[in-house]
Write an enzyme that holds these catalytic residues in place. Sequence first.
Site, PDB file in Angstrom:
ATOM      1  N   SER A  41      11.688  42.726  48.498  1.00 41.34           N
ATOM      2  CA  SER A  41      11.651  41.444  49.204  1.00 41.34           C
ATOM      3  C   SER A  41      12.696  40.469  48.674  1.00 41.34           C
ATOM      4  O   SER A  41      12.697  40.136  47.499  1.00 41.34           O
ATOM      5  CB  SER A  41      10.281  40.776  49.033  1.00 41.34           C
ATOM      6  OG  SER A  41       9.275  41.557  49.595  1.00 41.34           O
ATOM      7  N   HIS A  72      13.497  41.020  55.242  1.00 45.76           N
ATOM      8  CA  HIS A  72      14.055  42.371  55.189  1.00 45.76           C
ATOM      9  C   HIS A  72      14.978  42.601  56.381  1.00 45.76           C
ATOM     10  O   HIS A  72      14.605  42.340  57.515  1.00 45.76           O
ATOM     11  CB  HIS A  72      12.930  43.415  55.230  1.00 45.76           C
ATOM     12  CG  HIS A  72      12.157  43.510  53.953  1.00 45.76           C
ATOM     13  ND1 HIS A  72      12.334  44.531  53.064  1.00 45.76           N
ATOM     14  CD2 HIS A  72      11.216  42.710  53.420  1.00 45.76           C
ATOM     15  CE1 HIS A  72      11.530  44.353  52.035  1.00 45.76           C
ATOM     16  NE2 HIS A  72      10.834  43.255  52.222  1.00 45.76           N
ATOM     17  N   HIS A  94       6.462  49.242  54.129  1.00 47.39           N
ATOM     18  CA  HIS A  94       5.253  49.012  53.332  1.00 47.39           C
ATOM     19  C   HIS A  94       4.040  49.638  54.007  1.00 47.39           C
ATOM     20  O   HIS A  94       3.912  49.605  55.234  1.00 47.39           O
ATOM     21  CB  HIS A  94       5.004  47.514  53.175  1.00 47.39           C
ATOM     22  CG  HIS A  94       6.094  46.797  52.447  1.00 47.39           C
ATOM     23  ND1 HIS A  94       7.180  46.251  53.102  1.00 47.39           N
ATOM     24  CD2 HIS A  94       6.277  46.545  51.128  1.00 47.39           C
ATOM     25  CE1 HIS A  94       7.977  45.677  52.206  1.00 47.39           C
ATOM     26  NE2 HIS A  94       7.464  45.842  51.003  1.00 47.39           N
ATOM     27  N   TYR A  96       1.169  48.384  53.997  1.00 43.50           N
ATOM     28  CA  TYR A  96       0.372  47.344  54.668  1.00 43.50           C
ATOM     29  C   TYR A  96       0.871  47.013  56.077  1.00 43.50           C
ATOM     30  O   TYR A  96       0.174  46.383  56.860  1.00 43.50           O
ATOM     31  CB  TYR A  96       0.289  46.064  53.824  1.00 43.50           C
ATOM     32  CG  TYR A  96       1.612  45.378  53.550  1.00 43.50           C
ATOM     33  CD1 TYR A  96       2.296  44.675  54.551  1.00 43.50           C
ATOM     34  CD2 TYR A  96       2.184  45.430  52.289  1.00 43.50           C
ATOM     35  CE1 TYR A  96       3.499  44.058  54.299  1.00 43.50           C
ATOM     36  CE2 TYR A  96       3.392  44.810  52.021  1.00 43.50           C
ATOM     37  CZ  TYR A  96       4.048  44.128  53.038  1.00 43.50           C
ATOM     38  OH  TYR A  96       5.250  43.530  52.775  1.00 43.50           O
ATOM     39  N   GLU A  97       2.095  47.435  56.399  1.00 43.89           N
ATOM     40  CA  GLU A  97       2.604  47.206  57.752  1.00 43.89           C
ATOM     41  C   GLU A  97       1.944  48.155  58.752  1.00 43.89           C
ATOM     42  O   GLU A  97       2.151  48.031  59.953  1.00 43.89           O
ATOM     43  CB  GLU A  97       4.121  47.409  57.790  1.00 43.89           C
ATOM     44  CG  GLU A  97       4.895  46.336  57.034  1.00 43.89           C
ATOM     45  CD  GLU A  97       6.383  46.637  56.972  1.00 43.89           C
ATOM     46  OE1 GLU A  97       7.088  46.236  57.898  1.00 43.89           O
ATOM     47  OE2 GLU A  97       6.826  47.273  55.997  1.00 43.89           O
ATOM     48  N   ALA A 124       9.324  42.683  44.196  1.00 43.17           N
ATOM     49  CA  ALA A 124       8.795  41.402  43.735  1.00 43.17           C
ATOM     50  C   ALA A 124       7.343  41.669  43.352  1.00 43.17           C
ATOM     51  O   ALA A 124       6.636  42.357  44.078  1.00 43.17           O
ATOM     52  CB  ALA A 124       8.875  40.378  44.857  1.00 43.17           C
ATOM     53  N   MET A 227       2.861  45.548  46.046  1.00 45.26           N
ATOM     54  CA  MET A 227       2.389  46.318  47.209  1.00 45.26           C
ATOM     55  C   MET A 227       3.392  47.377  47.652  1.00 45.26           C
ATOM     56  O   MET A 227       3.482  47.710  48.832  1.00 45.26           O
ATOM     57  CB  MET A 227       2.122  45.357  48.384  1.00 45.26           C
ATOM     58  CG  MET A 227       1.165  44.228  48.063  1.00 45.26           C
ATOM     59  SD  MET A 227       1.074  43.053  49.414  1.00 45.26           S
ATOM     60  CE  MET A 227       0.197  41.695  48.618  1.00 45.26           C
ATOM     61  N   SER A 228       4.179  47.882  46.700  1.00 47.45           N
ATOM     62  CA  SER A 228       5.209  48.854  47.103  1.00 47.45           C
ATOM     63  C   SER A 228       5.560  49.797  45.961  1.00 47.45           C
ATOM     64  O   SER A 228       4.818  49.909  44.985  1.00 47.45           O
ATOM     65  CB  SER A 228       6.473  48.096  47.535  1.00 47.45           C
ATOM     66  OG  SER A 228       7.061  47.450  46.429  1.00 47.45           O
ATOM     67  N   ASN A 251       5.592  35.344  40.573  1.00 44.78           N
ATOM     68  CA  ASN A 251       4.462  34.412  40.431  1.00 44.78           C
ATOM     69  C   ASN A 251       3.531  34.954  39.362  1.00 44.78           C
ATOM     70  O   ASN A 251       3.607  36.136  39.018  1.00 44.78           O
ATOM     71  CB  ASN A 251       3.709  34.276  41.765  1.00 44.78           C
ATOM     72  CG  ASN A 251       3.151  35.598  42.251  1.00 44.78           C
ATOM     73  OD1 ASN A 251       3.904  36.489  42.655  1.00 44.78           O
ATOM     74  ND2 ASN A 251       1.862  35.762  42.180  1.00 44.78           N
ATOM     75  N   HIS A 265       3.598  33.925  49.961  1.00 45.17           N
ATOM     76  CA  HIS A 265       4.844  34.676  50.146  1.00 45.17           C
ATOM     77  C   HIS A 265       6.078  33.776  49.990  1.00 45.17           C
ATOM     78  O   HIS A 265       7.128  34.225  49.541  1.00 45.17           O
ATOM     79  CB  HIS A 265       4.844  35.351  51.519  1.00 45.17           C
ATOM     80  CG  HIS A 265       5.952  36.344  51.706  1.00 45.17           C
ATOM     81  ND1 HIS A 265       6.131  37.420  50.859  1.00 45.17           N
ATOM     82  CD2 HIS A 265       6.948  36.422  52.623  1.00 45.17           C
ATOM     83  CE1 HIS A 265       7.182  38.107  51.258  1.00 45.17           C
ATOM     84  NE2 HIS A 265       7.705  37.525  52.319  1.00 45.17           N
TER      85      HIS A 265
END
Length: 290
Positions: A41, A72, A94, A96-97, A124, A227-228, A251, A265
């Site tokens: 990201s 992206h 991803h 989650y997509e 990230a 998440m990746s 973060n 995000h």
Amino acid sequence: MEAASSSPTQCRYSYEVYKETADWLLAHTEQRPKVAVICGSGLGGLADMLSDKICVPYKDIPHFPVSTVMGHAGQLVFGKLQGRECVCMQGRFHFYEGYNIHTVTYPVRVFFLLGVDTLIVTNAAGGLNDSYNVGDIMLIKDHINMPGFAGQNPLCGHNDERFGVRFPCMSDAYERALRDLAKQTAKEQGCDSFLQEGVYCMLAGPTFETIAECRVLQTLGADAVGMSTVPEVVVARHSGMRVLGLSLITNKVVTDYESNDKANHEEVLKTTQRRTHDLQRLVSNLIIKI
Ligand SMILES: *[C@@H]1O[C@H](CO)[C@@H](O)[C@H](O)[C@H]1NC(C)=O
């Protein structure tokens, strides 16, 4: 046979399908990169540093999935860094997509068939380790494949020996020599003060973690969460590629019920912009040394 191919754990791509994609790409560029970079990201700027660039939008590549997430670009960029050929994925897929786990890792097998032997993955991530600061760069030493715990491993299903063995080793997934090279490179360019080394835990997302979940992950020994990355690394190691992983800590996760901080995000993208230059320099200086 039909039941098997529609099962979510059965790989929907045959060797020939990956091969078709690879052959198409080989016909569209003279470059034969040994190094591939997956840009996380907001980190797609790395590809802009390449010379003799050839950009190939995912939508033009046979059988290639298409990326949807904000930040992206969705293209492969072939090019050179001080003469070293490499290929960058600007935008990854991803879980989650809604992609099947085999689709998420599709490009890695294509890289393998292109002749790539080293994969650099960036992402990230949220910092779980209390000693980490926002903006730190974490070398991934090891991972926790949480979706794998839940049966979502990209190697589930029929194993094609042309890619790798049935039961691949993962205890050496992130090569020590590459990590040492990254540490040395970071020192040379003066960013060792914010370089960390730790364990990356992948969750499926797209929700950020609850406070209770963050506490669980800390207890498990994870230093960063995202998440990746893990599925791609598993597939790369299966095919014997060397792997280096870098997480940008964008973060710090919330572990305190009294805190008013909330993961979002926008914060991730903001921190990424601040450190993107250092991370890009680190990766490019490293590629030259590999
Ligand atoms: C956090 O990171 C530091 C520095 O890498 C490490 O020494 C420490 O063990 C980590 N803490 C936990 C709880 O894992």
